[in-house]
Design an enzyme around this catalytic site. Sequence first.
Site, mmCIF file in Angstrom:
data_model
loop_
_atom_site.group_PDB
_atom_site.id
_atom_site.type_symbol
_atom_site.label_atom_id
_atom_site.label_comp_id
_atom_site.label_asym_id
_atom_site.label_seq_id
_atom_site.Cartn_x
_atom_site.Cartn_y
_atom_site.Cartn_z
ATOM 1 N N ARG A 54 -56.819 150.834 6.203
ATOM 2 C CA ARG A 54 -57.931 149.426 7.265
ATOM 3 C C ARG A 54 -59.311 149.907 7.495
ATOM 4 O O ARG A 54 -58.904 151.301 8.545
ATOM 5 C CB ARG A 54 -57.225 148.703 8.441
ATOM 6 C CG ARG A 54 -58.505 147.422 8.435
ATOM 7 C CD ARG A 54 -58.140 146.420 8.864
ATOM 8 N NE ARG A 54 -56.993 145.168 7.583
ATOM 9 C CZ ARG A 54 -57.385 143.644 7.709
ATOM 10 N NH1 ARG A 54 -57.588 143.314 9.263
ATOM 11 N NH2 ARG A 54 -56.399 142.979 6.866
ATOM 12 N N HIS A 108 -59.367 143.611 -1.148
ATOM 13 C CA HIS A 108 -58.198 143.767 -0.160
ATOM 14 C C HIS A 108 -57.266 143.572 -1.268
ATOM 15 O O HIS A 108 -56.817 142.055 -0.918
ATOM 16 C CB HIS A 108 -59.010 142.069 0.800
ATOM 17 C CG HIS A 108 -57.816 142.447 1.918
ATOM 18 N ND1 HIS A 108 -56.919 143.036 2.099
ATOM 19 C CD2 HIS A 108 -57.483 140.955 3.534
ATOM 20 C CE1 HIS A 108 -55.765 142.713 3.482
ATOM 21 N NE2 HIS A 108 -56.624 141.631 3.617
ATOM 22 N N GLN A 167 -53.878 141.253 -0.031
ATOM 23 C CA GLN A 167 -54.139 140.129 0.304
ATOM 24 C C GLN A 167 -54.185 139.132 -1.139
ATOM 25 O O GLN A 167 -53.302 137.948 -1.382
ATOM 26 C CB GLN A 167 -55.191 139.602 0.884
ATOM 27 C CG GLN A 167 -55.945 138.415 0.444
ATOM 28 C CD GLN A 167 -55.031 137.660 2.250
ATOM 29 O OE1 GLN A 167 -55.041 138.260 3.302
ATOM 30 N NE2 GLN A 167 -54.510 136.846 2.050
ATOM 31 N N ASP A 197 -63.260 132.004 2.868
ATOM 32 C CA ASP A 197 -62.760 133.782 3.749
ATOM 33 C C ASP A 197 -64.453 133.186 4.410
ATOM 34 O O ASP A 197 -64.849 132.381 4.267
ATOM 35 C CB ASP A 197 -62.991 134.843 2.813
ATOM 36 C CG ASP A 197 -62.763 135.820 4.440
ATOM 37 O OD1 ASP A 197 -62.408 135.200 4.704
ATOM 38 O OD2 ASP A 197 -62.926 136.980 3.892
ATOM 39 N N CYS A 200 -57.374 133.472 3.648
ATOM 40 C CA CYS A 200 -56.987 134.685 3.655
ATOM 41 C C CYS A 200 -56.382 134.354 5.638
ATOM 42 O O CYS A 200 -55.857 135.231 6.159
ATOM 43 C CB CYS A 200 -57.499 135.911 3.260
ATOM 44 S SG CYS A 200 -59.091 135.545 4.336
ATOM 45 N N ARG A 259 -47.876 137.861 2.311
ATOM 46 C CA ARG A 259 -48.307 139.094 2.670
ATOM 47 C C ARG A 259 -47.141 139.829 2.353
ATOM 48 O O ARG A 259 -46.787 141.355 2.318
ATOM 49 C CB ARG A 259 -48.880 138.836 3.282
ATOM 50 C CG ARG A 259 -50.744 138.402 3.775
ATOM 51 C CD ARG A 259 -51.397 139.025 3.203
ATOM 52 N NE ARG A 259 -51.285 140.294 2.773
ATOM 53 C CZ ARG A 259 -52.292 141.023 4.017
ATOM 54 N NH1 ARG A 259 -53.021 139.978 4.638
ATOM 55 N NH2 ARG A 259 -52.764 142.241 4.089
HETATM 56 N N1 CP Z 1 -55.472 138.229 5.952
HETATM 57 C C1 CP Z 1 -55.814 139.354 6.829
HETATM 58 O O1 CP Z 1 -56.178 140.561 6.071
HETATM 59 O O2 CP Z 1 -55.706 138.756 8.267
HETATM 60 P P1 CP Z 1 -55.425 140.186 9.109
HETATM 61 O O3 CP Z 1 -56.839 141.265 9.312
HETATM 62 O O4 CP Z 1 -55.044 139.705 10.283
HETATM 63 O O5 CP Z 1 -54.663 141.390 9.149
HETATM 64 N N1 NVA Z 2 -63.491 139.651 4.628
HETATM 65 C C1 NVA Z 2 -63.033 139.231 6.174
HETATM 66 C C2 NVA Z 2 -61.152 139.268 5.755
HETATM 67 C C3 NVA Z 2 -60.026 138.973 6.708
HETATM 68 C C4 NVA Z 2 -58.607 139.341 6.757
HETATM 69 C C5 NVA Z 2 -63.056 140.593 6.463
HETATM 70 O O1 NVA Z 2 -63.466 141.545 5.696
HETATM 71 O O2 NVA Z 2 -63.007 140.890 8.014
#
Ligand code: CP
Ligand code: NVA
Length: 318
Positions: free
Chosen positions: A114, A141, A144, A235, A275, A303
Amino acid sequence: MAFSPQGVAAVLSNLKGRDFLSSSDLNSDQTIALLDLAVQLKNEERRIDLGNRVLGLIFNKASTRTRVSFQVAMARLGGQTVDLNPQVTQLGRGEPLEDTARVLSRFCDVMAVRTFAQNELKDYAKWASIPVVNALTDLEHPCQALADFLTIQEEFGELQGQTLAYVGDGNNVAHSLMICGALLKVNVRIGCPRGFEPLPEVLTKSLALSSGSASVEVVNDPYEAVRGAQAVYTDVWTSMGQEEETENREKAFRGFCLDMDLLSEADQRAIVLHCLPAHRGEEISAEVLECDASRVFNQAENRLHVQQALLATLLGGL
Ligand code: CP
Ligand code: NVA
């Protein structure tokens, strides 16, 4: 469900050892088969034991769901995870990514990353000799999106021909929904303020992948986006790494809150997706998040199932 357990294995077999950096790293059949495998695992019709494989997690941003669902998925496959971030590794003291990727490849069997730039993720994939999975970048993502479409499939049985409306920022989550939706022949309508549209190259790619079997549209009116949709998704307005833009974004996204009034434009059977983490009173009202149509916690649970299916596939455990 489209594929039998044997069919799933046949369709997914050539993904062994591959990376999953973008929703477009799978073709339509592979995406369908991966969702089928996730259903088989979820319903306990199938058990997969990979035997002591290790997943390395490199998280340069916060995470609850992605981190924990990967850890639990790996445990359920009989393996383990090591959870790394720049604070606990030499990455934070300037050790180059190319060295880190090669070293971790000697200890681990698969890696989930990530981070911010998609190019950094691509660099991990270039230097690692094990599969690398996108656990969220600024661009996409993809794990997701798999969970999201599984949640819609659970509700309506069939994905093809359904319409998903996404209201808010044309961000990483929106990008993967567009691409994955195109692969699954789900119509995707993105409703976002001017200046916050998804990247044009992602729209072009999604349209090419849908090959005319589903529509991918971007509009600037949230009501137009939601009208008649079977799933309504939102989101956060400010993604991780954009904190300095918070104030501007709050202004720009006024009128894009998913509240009961906006939801009432959708199909009567429509489900609500997010999400998570959610900001009640910003991109979604507390009432919508908690209403009967909300499937956000099923979505979060999924997930686990899709990532278990993905890890088993990339590690050749089918
Ligand atoms: N939806 C999602 O990716 O959540 P987190 O940021 O908690 O991993
Ligand atoms: N768009 C958000 C998603 C978090 C799961 C971010 O990137 O912070």
